[in-house]
Design an enzyme around this catalytic site. Structure first.
Site, PDB file in Angstrom:
ATOM      1  CD1 TRP A   1       7.515   8.274  -2.706  1.00  0.00           C
ATOM      2  CD2 TRP A   1       7.782   6.081  -2.999  1.00  0.00           C
ATOM      3  NE1 TRP A   1       6.338   7.768  -3.212  1.00  0.00           N
ATOM      4  CE2 TRP A   1       6.483   6.430  -3.403  1.00  0.00           C
ATOM      5  CE3 TRP A   1       8.168   4.735  -3.091  1.00  0.00           C
ATOM      6  CZ2 TRP A   1       5.567   5.499  -3.894  1.00  0.00           C
ATOM      7  CZ3 TRP A   1       7.256   3.802  -3.587  1.00  0.00           C
ATOM      8  CH2 TRP A   1       5.974   4.189  -3.977  1.00  0.00           C
TER       9      TRP A   1
ATOM     10  CG  MET B   1      -1.746   1.294   1.352  1.00  0.00           C
ATOM     11  SD  MET B   1      -2.888   1.252   2.746  1.00  0.00           S
ATOM     12  CE  MET B   1      -1.804   1.700   4.088  1.00  0.00           C
ATOM     13  CG  ASN B   2       1.992   3.813  -3.109  1.00  0.00           C
ATOM     14  OD1 ASN B   2       1.681   2.754  -3.618  1.00  0.00           O
ATOM     15  ND2 ASN B   2       2.131   4.909  -3.830  1.00  0.00           N
ATOM     16  CG  ASP B   3       0.351   7.863  -3.103  1.00  0.00           C
ATOM     17  OD1 ASP B   3       1.386   7.539  -2.507  1.00  0.00           O
ATOM     18  OD2 ASP B   3       0.343   8.375  -4.236  1.00  0.00           O
TER      19      ASP B   3
ATOM     20  CG  ASP C   1      -0.523  11.717  -8.301  1.00  0.00           C
ATOM     21  OD1 ASP C   1      -0.722  10.588  -8.791  1.00  0.00           O
ATOM     22  OD2 ASP C   1       0.565  12.066  -7.824  1.00  0.00           O
TER      23      ASP C   1
ATOM     24  CG  PHE D   1       0.144   5.826 -11.004  1.00  0.00           C
ATOM     25  CD1 PHE D   1       0.359   4.463 -10.852  1.00  0.00           C
ATOM     26  CD2 PHE D   1       1.246   6.624 -11.310  1.00  0.00           C
ATOM     27  CE1 PHE D   1       1.626   3.901 -10.994  1.00  0.00           C
ATOM     28  CE2 PHE D   1       2.522   6.078 -11.453  1.00  0.00           C
ATOM     29  CZ  PHE D   1       2.719   4.721 -11.290  1.00  0.00           C
TER      30      PHE D   1
HETATM   31  C1  FRU Z   1       3.183   9.209  -4.821  1.00  0.00           C
HETATM   32  C2  FRU Z   1       3.077   8.509  -6.160  1.00  0.00           C
HETATM   33  C3  FRU Z   1       2.035   9.178  -7.045  1.00  0.00           C
HETATM   34  C4  FRU Z   1       1.599   8.092  -7.958  1.00  0.00           C
HETATM   35  C5  FRU Z   1       1.641   6.901  -7.043  1.00  0.00           C
HETATM   36  C6  FRU Z   1       1.981   5.618  -7.720  1.00  0.00           C
HETATM   37  O1  FRU Z   1       3.631   8.415  -3.783  1.00  0.00           O
HETATM   38  O2  FRU Z   1       4.326   8.474  -6.783  1.00  0.00           O
HETATM   39  O3  FRU Z   1       2.517  10.341  -7.684  1.00  0.00           O
HETATM   40  O4  FRU Z   1       0.333   8.296  -8.489  1.00  0.00           O
HETATM   41  O5  FRU Z   1       2.596   7.182  -6.038  1.00  0.00           O
HETATM   42  O6  FRU Z   1       1.785   4.528  -6.870  1.00  0.00           O
END
Ligand code: FRU
Length: 435
Positions: A275, A18-20, A137, A76
């Site tokens: 990151w 999981m990220n954003d 985004d 994304f």
């Molecule tokens: C930010 C990002 C966004 C992108 C997403 C990809 O952490 O780099 O800009 O949409 O993660 O997972």
């Protein structure tokens, strides 16, 4: 090892990467949290939108994956919005590689009222790439004064603003960013844009922007701008060189607010990672946790209007009710004299995580310390955050500990520091103040 590092009150996916946070929206009393997700691995692979929901921002129920990659690319980050007609739409960036280069376009998805079915619009991409490597985004909102939809989207190192009447046909309006705030090599990512009232009821606009590297505590971080937005252009109220940090910590990124048609105070939530090392943190079934949700307000300070953040009452109550020794919140009062310091250790007495020094009558310096972990080279570090020392009484710190996720707030919520730690088993956790 892995489940030991799973927080209790911070959201983490049952399995996978999981990220954003994406598409945060409150509908019919339910908070929906979508997120950048690879359900099949704990690495950042082909992005899907994972999905969870909650009625109290404390207990999250994970739901089936909402968006899967398709012929336009992987999914994304993006946004969710509800129109006055009750229609719920998601906007995301479809990302693919063409001739060894990223190619990113904006897409529209129709959701039903319960957010269980998702239909990709036949006109996708609704906004094609204008020739930018980083074009992603989308944050979409209805701008009432100009009666149109607005999209804020990464334009390389700036944010581009587009407008539309129908959410399909988008027109470029302006861009904001050059010479303002903090920049580094990478793009400005994950914009959020929303109105907020000051204490006198006057409207201001907040633009939130992530930078993947070069932030306050090194690596990724989240800045914000206070200004005006007329549906076409953003005007910064502060001098261009001013950088405002939504969080000074090393682990607060890609922050977004919940869309709420009822117009409640905005609630923000970020990805509690960086990151610099997000891909190698020591968990096994899942990788990635979110920050706590925090309610935003505007505070008048000597420097101008600034965002303050506080925990929603349900989240604060959940900390207070926790019987887990590794999950608690404490208000710490430090009546320091000038030159005096206090160490705060959260996970045993041997290693403080914070060293607070009263550096002047009206100033404290909080040194944040994280020891080196050989397996995560960029993890160990220390940095200082300067906070005002109150005119009367001690310095107050609100410390929230959820296993290894620590969020410290001070200065009436004007300063937050979010940090990940990989501590020993929870039984050994104990907050101690050491001179
Ligand atoms: C930010 C990002 C966004 C992108 C997403 C990809 O952490 O780099 O800009 O949409 O993660 O997972």
């Amino acid at each position: 090892m892995s489940e030991e590092f799973r927080p209790r009150l911070h959201f983490s996916p049952a399995q996978g990467w999981m990220n954003d946070p994406n598409g945060l929206i409150k509908v019919d009393g339910v908070y929906h949290l979508f997120f950048q997700h690879d359900p099949g691995s704990i690495n950042h692979g082909p992005m899907h939108w994972g999905h969870a929901c909650s009625t109290d921002l404390v207990t999250w129920r994970e739901l089936p994956v909402a968006l899967y990659p398709n012929e336009l690319g992987t999914c994304f980050s993006g946004t969710a919005v509800e129109g006055a007609d009750g229609e719920i739409k998601l906007f995301y960036t479809a990302h693919r590689r063409i001739d060894d280069q990223d190619y990113q376009v904006q897409c529209l998805v129709h959701a039903d009222q319960s957010l269980t079915t998702f239909r990709f619009d036949a006109a996708n991409p609704v906004l094609d790439n204008p020739g930018l490597v980083c074009f992603r985004d989308p944050k979409v909102l209805w701008h009432e004064a100009s009666k149109r939809w607005v999209m804020a989207v990464t334009h390389g190192q700036s944010i581009g603003f587009y407008s539309s009447q129908d959410q399909i046909d988008w027109h470029f309006e302006s861009s904001f960013g050059e010479g303002h705030g903090r920049h580094s090599d990478g793009p400005w990512e994950c914009p959020d844009l929303f109105p907020i009232m000051d204490s006198r009821g006057a409207e201001h606009w907040i633009l939130i922007v992530g930078i993947g590297s070069g932030a306050y505590a090194a690596g990724s971080g989240t800045q914000y701008f206070v200004g005006q937005f007329d549906g076409s252009a953003f005007v910064n109220d502060n001098r261009p060189g001013t950088t405002l940090w939504l969080d000074y910590g090393r682990d607060f990124y890609a922050a977004q607010t919940f869309f709420d048609r009822q117009g409640a105070a905005p609630i923000v939530l970020g990805w509690a990672s960086n990151w610099q090392y997000a891909r190698i943190t020591p968990t096994e079934n899942f990788r990635g946790v979110m920050s706590l949700p925090r309610t935003l307000s505007l505070t008048e300070t000597r420097q101008g209007l600034r965002l303050a953040q506080s925990l929603p009452p349900s989240v604060a109550a959940a900390f207070d009710a926790s019987a887990d020794p590794g999950v608690y919140r404490r208000e710490v009062e430090l009546p320091l004299t000038v030159g005096q310091s206090m160490n705060i250790a959260l996970f045993g007495e041997h290693q403080p995580q914070f060293r607070v020094t009263r550096t002047a009558a009206d100033e404290a310096t909080i040194l944040v310390i994280r020891s080196q972990t050989p397996a995560i080279p960029a993890f160990g570090h220390s940095y200082s955050v300067v906070a005002p020392f109150p005119k009367a009484g001690p310095l107050r710190l609100d410390i929230h500990v959820d296993r290894g996720v620590v969020e410290l707030a001070t200065a009436d919520g004007l300063i937050w520091i979010t940090q990940l730690f990989y501590p020993p088993p929870a039984g050994e956790h104990k907050l101690v103040g050491l001179r």
